[in-house]
Design an enzyme around this catalytic site. Structure first.
Site, PDB file in Angstrom:
ATOM      1  N   SER A  13       0.958  -1.286  -0.067  1.00  0.00           N
ATOM      2  CA  SER A  13       0.129   0.241   0.089  1.00  0.00           C
ATOM      3  C   SER A  13       0.890   1.145  -0.051  1.00  0.00           C
ATOM      4  O   SER A  13       0.481   2.355  -0.539  1.00  0.00           O
ATOM      5  CB  SER A  13      -0.932  -0.090   1.320  1.00  0.00           C
ATOM      6  OG  SER A  13      -0.299   0.133   2.364  1.00  0.00           O
ATOM      7  N   ARG A  87      13.177  -7.502   5.119  1.00  0.00           N
ATOM      8  CA  ARG A  87      14.401  -8.404   5.028  1.00  0.00           C
ATOM      9  C   ARG A  87      15.319  -7.178   5.874  1.00  0.00           C
ATOM     10  O   ARG A  87      15.464  -5.943   5.798  1.00  0.00           O
ATOM     11  CB  ARG A  87      14.872  -8.650   3.816  1.00  0.00           C
ATOM     12  CG  ARG A  87      14.069  -9.532   3.136  1.00  0.00           C
ATOM     13  CD  ARG A  87      13.864 -10.663   3.465  1.00  0.00           C
ATOM     14  NE  ARG A  87      15.435 -11.638   3.737  1.00  0.00           N
ATOM     15  CZ  ARG A  87      15.443 -12.591   4.287  1.00  0.00           C
ATOM     16  NH1 ARG A  87      14.452 -13.012   5.061  1.00  0.00           N
ATOM     17  NH2 ARG A  87      16.826 -13.432   4.344  1.00  0.00           N
ATOM     18  N   HIS A 105       8.735   3.380   8.387  1.00  0.00           N
ATOM     19  CA  HIS A 105       8.784   2.502   9.793  1.00  0.00           C
ATOM     20  C   HIS A 105       7.340   2.901  10.415  1.00  0.00           C
ATOM     21  O   HIS A 105       7.359   4.253  10.750  1.00  0.00           O
ATOM     22  CB  HIS A 105       9.903   2.388  10.598  1.00  0.00           C
ATOM     23  CG  HIS A 105       9.848   1.593  11.622  1.00  0.00           C
ATOM     24  ND1 HIS A 105       9.944   0.381  11.483  1.00  0.00           N
ATOM     25  CD2 HIS A 105       9.501   1.702  12.982  1.00  0.00           C
ATOM     26  CE1 HIS A 105       9.911  -0.404  12.892  1.00  0.00           C
ATOM     27  NE2 HIS A 105       9.344   0.548  13.618  1.00  0.00           N
ATOM     28  N   ASP A 141      16.048   0.008  11.773  1.00  0.00           N
ATOM     29  CA  ASP A 141      15.394   1.220  12.220  1.00  0.00           C
ATOM     30  C   ASP A 141      15.883   2.212  12.972  1.00  0.00           C
ATOM     31  O   ASP A 141      15.191   2.775  13.753  1.00  0.00           O
ATOM     32  CB  ASP A 141      14.120   0.551  12.902  1.00  0.00           C
ATOM     33  CG  ASP A 141      13.402  -0.400  12.095  1.00  0.00           C
ATOM     34  OD1 ASP A 141      13.405  -0.449  10.808  1.00  0.00           O
ATOM     35  OD2 ASP A 141      12.850  -1.411  12.672  1.00  0.00           O
TER      36      ASP A 141
END
Ligand code: GRF
Length: 210
Positions: A13, A87, A105, A141
């Site tokens: 999306s 990944r 994120h 992240d």
């Protein structure tokens, strides 16, 4: 015209939001590590070239990343957009695309890195949650932050309800950040983010009304 590649693993999306945003660049490929990713169909329907580099066919993370990097580089992109690409990337891969690879994120980093961010946010009792666009660095992240959007955590929220509220914001800040990069208004300089947003007043921080 600048070129960009989108990497997905699933529904895509965020990829759809990027493709619908009429970015000032050409999407030269959507690459998935999963052949069954439904986002691939959507990209094909839009006439975008797709490719699969299936991580299960490689003996190691390094071998997969080498093949993935070759697939990306063959398209000559200025920008690589990770959009739900699930990944963990090797340090070598990340170095190769340093300063030209962004990720979205679903949390207000540095809170809630990793998976199942919405459940973790509800469990923790925070009243504000959100999404972050960041440059990708070797630490998961934890790369330099480009833009964030905040949403309230409401009483009685389910993981699904909160995820949907956050996702709607992902779909606004990710295309905005990609646009800045493609317009040469966003860059990484000595590990720090520089953004020129004055000309149109677009916010780095989006806090929609609850
Ligand atoms: C998004 O919430 C993204 O932030 C996270 O995984 C989800 C992917 O959704 N990394 P989609 O494939 O973009 O719909």
């Amino acid at each position: 015209m600048k070129k960009y590649v989108i990497l997905i693993s699933g529904r895509g999306s965020n990829m759809e939001a990027l493709l619908a945003a009429d970015l000032p660049g050409r999407c030269v490929g959507v690459i998935s590590n999963r052949p069954e990713a439904s986002g691939l169909t959507h990209a094909s329907v839009r006439g975008i070239d797709t490719a699969v580099v299936d991580h299960r066919e490689f003996p190691s993370r390094e071998a997969f990343d080498t093949a993935l990097a070759a697939e990306i580089e063959s398209r000559g992109p200025n920008l690589v957009l990770l959009a739900g690409f699930m990944r963990i990337l090797t340090a070598g891969f990340v170095r190769r695309f340093e300063g030209r690879m962004l990720n979205i994120h679903p949390s207000l980093l540095p809170s809630f890195a990793g998976l199942t961010t919405h459940a973790a946010a509800i469990r923790s009792g925070v009243r504000i949650h959100g999404a972050t666009v960041h440059f990708v660095s070797a630490d998961l992240d934890a790369g330099p932050i480009v833009a964030q959007a905040a949403v309230p955590v409401l009483d009685g929220d389910t993981e699904e309800a909160l995820a949907a509220r956050v996702l709607a914001q992902e779909h606004t800040i990710y295309p905005a950040a990609a646009r800045w990069f493609l317009q040469d208004r966003l860059r990484l300089v000595d590990g720090r983010v520089e953004v020129e947003v004055r000309q149109s007043g677009e916010p780095f921080l989006r806090v929609p009304a609850p």
